[in-house]
Motif scaffolding. Structure first.
Motif, PDB file in Angstrom:
ATOM      1  N   UNK A 143       0.937  -1.369  -0.016  1.00 44.98           N
ATOM      2  CA  UNK A 143      -0.325  -0.367  -0.335  1.00 44.98           C
ATOM      3  C   UNK A 143       0.470   1.387   0.164  1.00 44.98           C
ATOM      4  N   UNK A 144       0.573   2.564  -0.880  1.00 42.08           N
ATOM      5  CA  UNK A 144       1.547   3.184  -0.960  1.00 42.08           C
ATOM      6  C   UNK A 144       0.498   4.419  -1.528  1.00 42.08           C
ATOM      7  N   UNK A 145       1.071   6.063  -1.267  1.00 38.47           N
ATOM      8  CA  UNK A 145       0.656   7.064  -0.739  1.00 38.47           C
ATOM      9  C   UNK A 145       1.735   7.957  -2.293  1.00 38.47           C
ATOM     10  N   UNK A 180      -3.096  10.215  -4.615  1.00 40.80           N
ATOM     11  CA  UNK A 180      -3.835   8.609  -4.882  1.00 40.80           C
ATOM     12  C   UNK A 180      -3.057   8.517  -3.620  1.00 40.80           C
ATOM     13  N   UNK A 181      -3.852   7.137  -3.250  1.00 41.24           N
ATOM     14  CA  UNK A 181      -3.967   5.975  -2.410  1.00 41.24           C
ATOM     15  C   UNK A 181      -3.064   5.114  -3.154  1.00 41.24           C
ATOM     16  N   UNK A 225       7.248  18.015 -13.135  1.00 40.54           N
ATOM     17  CA  UNK A 225       6.344  17.701 -11.955  1.00 40.54           C
ATOM     18  C   UNK A 225       7.652  17.345 -10.414  1.00 40.54           C
ATOM     19  N   UNK A 226       6.820  16.841  -9.410  1.00 41.03           N
ATOM     20  CA  UNK A 226       7.935  16.608  -8.552  1.00 41.03           C
ATOM     21  C   UNK A 226       7.169  15.310  -8.072  1.00 41.03           C
ATOM     22  N   UNK A 227       7.434  13.686  -7.986  1.00 41.24           N
ATOM     23  CA  UNK A 227       7.271  12.444  -7.389  1.00 41.24           C
ATOM     24  C   UNK A 227       7.563  12.118  -6.056  1.00 41.24           C
ATOM     25  N   UNK A 228       6.289  12.352  -5.044  1.00 43.72           N
ATOM     26  CA  UNK A 228       7.305  11.380  -4.153  1.00 43.72           C
ATOM     27  C   UNK A 228       6.052  10.316  -3.707  1.00 43.72           C
ATOM     28  N   UNK A 229       6.705   8.900  -3.467  1.00 44.97           N
ATOM     29  CA  UNK A 229       5.524   7.841  -3.405  1.00 44.97           C
ATOM     30  C   UNK A 229       6.201   7.521  -1.528  1.00 44.97           C
TER      31      UNK A 229
END
Ligand code: BES
Ligand code: MN
Ligand code: MN
Length: 462
Positions: A205-207, A328-329, A359-363
């Motif tokens: 499970x990630x956000x 998003x989850x 854009x920058x993405x964080x997981x």
């Protein structure tokens, strides 16, 4: 000696009333506003175990919510059954969709439960199913029918990932030694089609967070000229499945266990009506990975689903804005051999790699766990099967479930024991949804079936 069915007839009103009282306490582990209620529920479980005949019951503190532990040891040379369950529940929202308040249990008849079902959050998952074991123990101790030792471990953090339970298990291996683990936290095919769950899927499970400009912008002045994080996130998510609904993350399927033709043919024998399935959900078609049936898609195949997505303006009316951030989850259900930590890493690397410039993405990984499959040629399975034959008059069908109880694979790793998943809920009981309910018939049938498991398991073990 009173038989279990006679005992249930004599005590069923009280059994129902006690469960209703437990369901009144809103033990929502995900929401810290309910902390006192979660703790109160642990106390209630403790006192129920004492009354049901455990010799020793304790509240074991953890870094999070406590674990209620209870035991009745009759003779150390006899086998030991370890019962696991959880007293925490999912948040009840959206509240407006409940036909009666989630923590004011009521009994209502439904099409599948003509003699009534208890409507409340946790009725089926898992207070109702956990409490069947407490009442089965009550019968066995009061009527001198307990053939072996029993231990109970009821936790309060299952719905949020059981993180502290893992530590508790690792530190208390001695205390938790057992010959078989027994859990009722799954379902069965139908009231006249008993089944035993032989598999659970793993979970990652990630956000994710996508950031564009450093502030929300006027969508006229800036629209079209800068990356809109919500547009970008939607596009990135859409790209995670191809036109056949296969997941596109490189390496995602590398370790997926492929079932043989024979195994798939065996699975397809379980009774299933696609028409009923569609009509129960009011959908005109099913949807999913090409080349697999509905029952395969929801059990032996891995999935990737968005569980929630947000960002920008969602208030009344229209606001013209390009949000700075979108979120998003995402959950991935995994099958045997897929390692949840490895899959989480594959997701992160891939998701970051597909982010466009601008854009920058964080997981951020949340929780996860491994899948589980149990063989059916064990004493535990055979004893469970005989127990169902006794009370349903039919041999139960082994069936792999799509849900997850991540702690089960950890039990096997840490304690070396197999788990028997004797679930009595129905898929239509709406667990995690508004109007969750548990059939009174199912509840009592569970209480009736459990003591037979103890009897057969003990007989077959010694
Ligand atoms: N009891 C369910 C799992 C379940 C339900 C398995 C029905 C098979 C059939 C459990 O409480 C649950 O909801 N598990 C979560 C995972 C957990 C880590 C939050 C799930 O499956 O989403
Ligand atoms: Mn559960
Ligand atoms: Mn649950």
């Amino acid at each position: 000696m009173t038989s279990i069915s006679a005992y249930i007839q004599n005590h069923k009103d009280r059994f129902i009333e006690e469960l209703i009282n437990l369901l009144k306490i809103p033990s929502i582990s995900a929401d810290s506003a309910y902390k006192n209620d979660v703790l109160k529920t642990a106390e209630a479980v403790k006192s129920s175990l004492t009354k049901a005949g455990c010799d020793k019951v304790e509240i074991c503190e953890t870094k999070g919510y406590p674990i209620v532990y209870g035991e009745k040891i009759v003779d150390k040379s006899l086998p030991t059954v370890l019962v696991y369950g959880h007293y925490d529940v999912q948040p009840p929202d959206p509240l407006e969709l409940w036909t009666s308040p989630p923590f004011e249990p009521v009994i209502k008849a439904t099409k599948l439960h003509p003699d009534g079902a208890i409507f409340a959050r946790g009725a089926c998952d898992d207070k109702g199913q956990m409490y069947m074991h407490v009442k089965a123990l009550e019968y066995m101790t009061k009527e001198n029918q307990l053939p072996c030792n029993v231990k109970f471990m009821i936790e309060g953090e299952e719905e949020v990932g059981s993180e502290n339970l893992a530590e508790f298990v690792a530190k208390n291996k001695e205390k938790l030694t057992n010959d078989i683990i027994l859990i009722s936290d799954t379902g069965m095919i139908a009231k006249d089609v008993p089944s035993i769950t032989t598999g659970l899927r793993g979970l990652s499970y990630v956000e994710v967070e996508v950031t564009g400009p450093n502030r929300d912008l006027h969508s006229g002045l800036y629209g079209g000229a800068v990356a809109n994080p919500i547009n970008v996130l939607a596009k990135m998510i859409a790209s995670l499945h191809d036109e056949n609904n296969h997941i596109t993350i490189p390496g995602f399927y590398d370790k997926v266990e492929e079932l043989s033709k024979e195994e798939r043919a065996e699975m397809a024998k379980a009774p299933f009506s696609l028409e009923d399935y569609k009509s129960a959900l009011d959908i005109d078609a099913v949807y999913g990975e090409k080349g697999y049936t509905t029952n395969e898609r929801n059990s032996i195949r891995p999935t990737l689903d968005v569980n929630g997505i947000w960002g920008g303006y969602i208030g009344e009316g229209a606001k013209t804005v390009i949000a700075s951030k979108a979120y998003a989850k995402i959950s991935m259900r995994l099958v045997p051999h897929q390692d949840w930590k490895e899959i989480t890493q594959l997701f992160k690397t891939h998701f970051e790699s597909i982010a466009p410039a601008g854009v920058k993405v964080k997981v951020t990984p949340h929780h996860g766990g491994q899948g589980y499959v149990t063989p059916i040629d064990t004493i535990g399975y055979k004893a469970a099967s005989k127990a169902y034959e006794q009370t349903f008059g039919k041999t139960p069908i082994p069936q792999r479930s799509g849900g997850s109880i991540p702690i089960v694979s950890l039990f096997e790793k840490e304690l070396g024991s197999k788990t028997i998943l004797m679930g009595f809920g129905l898929d239509s009981d709406a667990i995690h949804s508004p109007n969750e309910h548990f059939g009174v018939w199912n509840y009592l049938k569970g209480i009736e079936t459990i003591p037979w498991f103890y009897k057969y398991f003990t007989e077959m073990s010694v």
